[in-house]
Design a protein around this motif. Sequence first.
Motif, PDB file in Angstrom:
ATOM      1  N   ARG A   6      -0.953  14.731   6.190  1.00 29.22           N
ATOM      2  CA  ARG A   6      -0.775  13.384   6.628  1.00 29.22           C
ATOM      3  C   ARG A   6       0.738  13.268   7.008  1.00 29.22           C
ATOM      4  O   ARG A   6       1.667  14.119   6.713  1.00 29.22           O
ATOM      5  CB  ARG A   6      -0.885  12.256   5.567  1.00 29.22           C
ATOM      6  CG  ARG A   6      -2.380  12.371   5.400  1.00 29.22           C
ATOM      7  CD  ARG A   6      -2.262  10.868   4.233  1.00 29.22           C
ATOM      8  NE  ARG A   6      -3.875  10.860   4.061  1.00 29.22           N
ATOM      9  CZ  ARG A   6      -4.448   9.666   3.509  1.00 29.22           C
ATOM     10  NH1 ARG A   6      -3.646   8.649   3.414  1.00 29.22           N
ATOM     11  NH2 ARG A   6      -5.711   9.270   3.436  1.00 29.22           N
ATOM     12  N   PRO A   7       1.211  12.293   7.982  1.00 25.79           N
ATOM     13  CA  PRO A   7       2.565  12.268   8.265  1.00 25.79           C
ATOM     14  C   PRO A   7       3.300  11.654   6.880  1.00 25.79           C
ATOM     15  O   PRO A   7       2.853  10.643   6.339  1.00 25.79           O
ATOM     16  CB  PRO A   7       2.607  11.020   9.360  1.00 25.79           C
ATOM     17  CG  PRO A   7       1.329  10.862   9.816  1.00 25.79           C
ATOM     18  CD  PRO A   7       0.336  11.423   8.687  1.00 25.79           C
ATOM     19  N   ALA A   8       4.239  12.498   6.561  1.00 26.96           N
ATOM     20  CA  ALA A   8       4.740  11.946   5.068  1.00 26.96           C
ATOM     21  C   ALA A   8       5.893  10.783   5.431  1.00 26.96           C
ATOM     22  O   ALA A   8       6.575  10.820   6.392  1.00 26.96           O
ATOM     23  CB  ALA A   8       5.360  13.348   4.488  1.00 26.96           C
ATOM     24  N   PRO A   9       5.775   9.933   4.468  1.00 28.22           N
ATOM     25  CA  PRO A   9       6.590   9.121   4.478  1.00 28.22           C
ATOM     26  C   PRO A   9       8.133   9.550   4.131  1.00 28.22           C
ATOM     27  O   PRO A   9       8.308  10.775   3.507  1.00 28.22           O
ATOM     28  CB  PRO A   9       6.646   7.966   3.315  1.00 28.22           C
ATOM     29  CG  PRO A   9       5.011   8.428   2.980  1.00 28.22           C
ATOM     30  CD  PRO A   9       4.846   9.547   3.338  1.00 28.22           C
ATOM     31  N   TYR A  75      -5.760   9.016  15.368  1.00 24.94           N
ATOM     32  CA  TYR A  75      -4.621   9.012  16.002  1.00 24.94           C
ATOM     33  C   TYR A  75      -3.588  10.306  15.586  1.00 24.94           C
ATOM     34  O   TYR A  75      -2.516  10.545  16.177  1.00 24.94           O
ATOM     35  CB  TYR A  75      -3.884   7.718  16.343  1.00 24.94           C
ATOM     36  CG  TYR A  75      -4.595   6.639  16.898  1.00 24.94           C
ATOM     37  CD1 TYR A  75      -4.559   6.860  18.533  1.00 24.94           C
ATOM     38  CD2 TYR A  75      -5.281   5.798  16.271  1.00 24.94           C
ATOM     39  CE1 TYR A  75      -5.215   5.737  19.176  1.00 24.94           C
ATOM     40  CE2 TYR A  75      -6.074   5.036  17.112  1.00 24.94           C
ATOM     41  CZ  TYR A  75      -6.211   4.827  18.406  1.00 24.94           C
ATOM     42  OH  TYR A  75      -6.686   3.893  19.078  1.00 24.94           O
ATOM     43  N   HIS A  76      -4.163  11.070  14.643  1.00 24.66           N
ATOM     44  CA  HIS A  76      -3.420  12.137  13.980  1.00 24.66           C
ATOM     45  C   HIS A  76      -4.611  13.070  13.313  1.00 24.66           C
ATOM     46  O   HIS A  76      -5.519  12.510  12.788  1.00 24.66           O
ATOM     47  CB  HIS A  76      -2.640  11.403  12.884  1.00 24.66           C
ATOM     48  CG  HIS A  76      -1.615  12.562  12.193  1.00 24.66           C
ATOM     49  ND1 HIS A  76      -2.154  13.471  11.417  1.00 24.66           N
ATOM     50  CD2 HIS A  76      -0.342  12.756  12.605  1.00 24.66           C
ATOM     51  CE1 HIS A  76      -1.028  14.388  11.064  1.00 24.66           C
ATOM     52  NE2 HIS A  76      -0.098  13.814  11.642  1.00 24.66           N
ATOM     53  N   PHE A  79      -6.285  12.448  10.005  1.00 19.39           N
ATOM     54  CA  PHE A  79      -7.267  11.586   9.597  1.00 19.39           C
ATOM     55  C   PHE A  79      -8.628  11.657  10.389  1.00 19.39           C
ATOM     56  O   PHE A  79      -9.638  10.888   9.976  1.00 19.39           O
ATOM     57  CB  PHE A  79      -6.586  10.117  10.303  1.00 19.39           C
ATOM     58  CG  PHE A  79      -5.402   9.640   9.313  1.00 19.39           C
ATOM     59  CD1 PHE A  79      -5.460   8.892   8.168  1.00 19.39           C
ATOM     60  CD2 PHE A  79      -4.218  10.171   9.621  1.00 19.39           C
ATOM     61  CE1 PHE A  79      -4.601   8.590   7.411  1.00 19.39           C
ATOM     62  CE2 PHE A  79      -2.959   9.702   8.899  1.00 19.39           C
ATOM     63  CZ  PHE A  79      -3.303   9.188   7.640  1.00 19.39           C
ATOM     64  N   TYR A  85     -11.910   5.037   8.692  1.00 19.53           N
ATOM     65  CA  TYR A  85     -11.472   4.806   7.206  1.00 19.53           C
ATOM     66  C   TYR A  85     -10.682   3.311   7.248  1.00 19.53           C
ATOM     67  O   TYR A  85     -10.472   2.711   8.429  1.00 19.53           O
ATOM     68  CB  TYR A  85     -10.157   5.881   7.141  1.00 19.53           C
ATOM     69  CG  TYR A  85      -9.304   5.863   8.217  1.00 19.53           C
ATOM     70  CD1 TYR A  85      -7.928   5.104   7.926  1.00 19.53           C
ATOM     71  CD2 TYR A  85      -9.175   6.780   9.245  1.00 19.53           C
ATOM     72  CE1 TYR A  85      -7.036   5.311   8.798  1.00 19.53           C
ATOM     73  CE2 TYR A  85      -8.309   6.749  10.185  1.00 19.53           C
ATOM     74  CZ  TYR A  85      -6.907   5.819  10.117  1.00 19.53           C
ATOM     75  OH  TYR A  85      -5.902   6.008  10.996  1.00 19.53           O
ATOM     76  N   VAL A  87      -7.721   0.774   6.813  1.00 17.22           N
ATOM     77  CA  VAL A  87      -6.069   0.418   6.573  1.00 17.22           C
ATOM     78  C   VAL A  87      -6.156  -1.240   6.106  1.00 17.22           C
ATOM     79  O   VAL A  87      -6.757  -1.874   6.872  1.00 17.22           O
ATOM     80  CB  VAL A  87      -5.046   0.576   7.656  1.00 17.22           C
ATOM     81  CG1 VAL A  87      -3.816   0.078   7.510  1.00 17.22           C
ATOM     82  CG2 VAL A  87      -5.127   2.069   8.187  1.00 17.22           C
ATOM     83  N   VAL A  99       0.970  -2.143   2.988  1.00 17.55           N
ATOM     84  CA  VAL A  99       0.070  -1.630   3.853  1.00 17.55           C
ATOM     85  C   VAL A  99      -0.479  -0.241   2.879  1.00 17.55           C
ATOM     86  O   VAL A  99       0.374   0.603   2.353  1.00 17.55           O
ATOM     87  CB  VAL A  99       0.581  -0.813   5.300  1.00 17.55           C
ATOM     88  CG1 VAL A  99      -0.298   0.030   5.679  1.00 17.55           C
ATOM     89  CG2 VAL A  99       0.994  -2.248   5.912  1.00 17.55           C
ATOM     90  N   SER A 100      -1.673  -0.036   2.895  1.00 15.27           N
ATOM     91  CA  SER A 100      -2.347   0.981   2.246  1.00 15.27           C
ATOM     92  C   SER A 100      -3.724   1.302   2.595  1.00 15.27           C
ATOM     93  O   SER A 100      -4.114   0.540   3.656  1.00 15.27           O
ATOM     94  CB  SER A 100      -2.128   0.550   0.617  1.00 15.27           C
ATOM     95  OG  SER A 100      -3.010   1.550  -0.125  1.00 15.27           O
ATOM     96  N   ASN A 101      -4.530   1.820   1.810  1.00 12.24           N
ATOM     97  CA  ASN A 101      -5.823   2.378   2.135  1.00 12.24           C
ATOM     98  C   ASN A 101      -6.599   1.586   0.863  1.00 12.24           C
ATOM     99  O   ASN A 101      -6.342   1.759  -0.162  1.00 12.24           O
ATOM    100  CB  ASN A 101      -6.014   3.762   2.396  1.00 12.24           C
ATOM    101  CG  ASN A 101      -5.364   4.566   3.410  1.00 12.24           C
ATOM    102  OD1 ASN A 101      -4.645   5.502   3.150  1.00 12.24           O
ATOM    103  ND2 ASN A 101      -5.578   3.887   4.626  1.00 12.24           N
ATOM    104  N   LEU A 128       0.705   8.967  -2.722  1.00  8.33           N
ATOM    105  CA  LEU A 128       0.503   7.644  -2.006  1.00  8.33           C
ATOM    106  C   LEU A 128      -0.307   6.654  -2.919  1.00  8.33           C
ATOM    107  O   LEU A 128      -1.344   6.965  -3.419  1.00  8.33           O
ATOM    108  CB  LEU A 128      -0.343   7.991  -0.838  1.00  8.33           C
ATOM    109  CG  LEU A 128       0.475   9.062   0.378  1.00  8.33           C
ATOM    110  CD1 LEU A 128      -0.608   9.124   1.288  1.00  8.33           C
ATOM    111  CD2 LEU A 128       1.429   8.192   0.894  1.00  8.33           C
ATOM    112  N   PRO A 129       0.339   5.368  -2.776  1.00  5.17           N
ATOM    113  CA  PRO A 129      -0.396   4.220  -3.723  1.00  5.17           C
ATOM    114  C   PRO A 129      -1.538   3.877  -2.766  1.00  5.17           C
ATOM    115  O   PRO A 129      -1.226   3.286  -1.626  1.00  5.17           O
ATOM    116  CB  PRO A 129       0.564   3.360  -3.818  1.00  5.17           C
ATOM    117  CG  PRO A 129       1.733   3.643  -2.734  1.00  5.17           C
ATOM    118  CD  PRO A 129       1.481   4.870  -2.251  1.00  5.17           C
TER     119      PRO A 129
END
Lengths: 138, 378
Positions: A6-9, A75-76, A79, A85, A87, A99-101, A128-129
Amino acid sequence: MADTPRPAPVPDAVTAPFWEGCAQGELRVQECRACRFRWLPGSVVCPHCWSDAVTWVASAGEGTVVTFAVYHRSYHPAFQPLVPYVVAVVELAEGPRLVSNVVGVAPERVRVGMPVRVEFQSAGDIALPVFRPVGEGD
Amino acid sequence: MPTSARIVGVGHTSLAPRLNRSAWALQAEAVRAAVADAGLRPQDVDGLITEPGYSQGVIEGITPHFLRLGAMLGLNPRYTSSEVLGGASCVAMVQRAAMAVAAGLCNVCVCVFGDAPSMARGTWSYGRGDGSAFGLFGAAGLHALAARRHMAVYGTRPEHLGEVAVTFRQHAGLTPHAQQRAPLPLGEYLESPYLVEPLRVLDCCLISDGAGAVVVTSAERARDLSRGGIRIAGFGQAHNLTGLAGADYLTTLPARESGPIAFGMAGITHDDVDIAQLYDCFTIVVLMQLEDYGFCAKGAAGAFVADGHLRLGGRLPTNTAGGLLSEGFGGGMFHVIEAVRQLRGECGARQVEEAEVALVSGHGLGMNTHATVILCRD
């Protein structure tokens, strides 16, 4: 499928304590020692009273779903295997929103107002939380 | 303090998925058309305000957009800038031009938006900061969050979002230059697939190559021109920079503050508005604006649009050329242009009879920025 991360923070000086907390299994929010306002994401001053006396405190990790969207397209590449999924915007019991899942439940069973609890999902070097409905799932 | 500035010229290119021309060429064509429409010459232009187009990104390092476009147009203006408020930029540019003219900084100010996404690399569906780690990509995701909340709190239904798309498509059918003109039956909308549920592809704006421009000048100068122009009667802005940290975010737009500022400057209320050109990057934003501008009660926009009030002949004909959803992605400048044309009475089959007061809005970035302008025929 798990090949693409995933794109990492990208933690910076302001947000690093948040991500360090996640790595230790602790969801943190910022709190103002002057006015006791609590918020996310991290800031350099209290967004309420502009005091410099800001600190990170542990959240109990419980909250409710304010709203959510179901992605039917990715879009990535990371995912693609997860579609569809969820959001979501989650409001923690302490006040701040993030924002989370929402995981562990079919997208069509997610509801606005649903109680959820945090858990941590490893994604490369970062935790990731994400949130799971309380009393559901698995 | 009402301003006396007027829009005396409008111009634009066609709108299409691919025009095979650079954004610069499109912007230049729109500027030339708007200045010619005003009955002015290139030498008369002494103000230039630009919006580079969202897909153009940073223009050649740190060279600002107005600098390169101004050089290509051979301009040494007395006032210039580029606006970076996303979808609120075009309305904000008209405001900035009105203020510059009122302050005497310049006298003939051109505002131009143009983009050529078909020529650009990359995507509009970029990740939203750290949100991309959770799969939050694209403006559609943010607006889907807003739409879901609206549905949950106010009982808004898919048919209500669909009515917005269907109505604007109907208006586009009466607009020769519109990109999507084929009628859209509500049933077809409801059967179309989700993109980011609850939003479907048909809830999202088109992607277009194209450019639009307007010319703003003083009332004194406008008297010398064959067209008297359309008066910029009032305007306002308001912005939500705190995003998720605020409880109102995703529920209420800054239109709630921007509207009364503009109405107050113009000396009108929302009841005086004959037509609206509302920024419509997504259908849900139209519903939210109808509420936050006071055209209906908070939460009642679904029923308001279902009653047909946005249609030609309705109480508030809206996006009469089709908007971003069907006319094409004109960045918001085409909303200004359509309002001017309606107030001039030039719109043929889609003309709203006796349209005297128009509201035009812009909404941009991550649902952060908002701008309103009131245009009057007198």
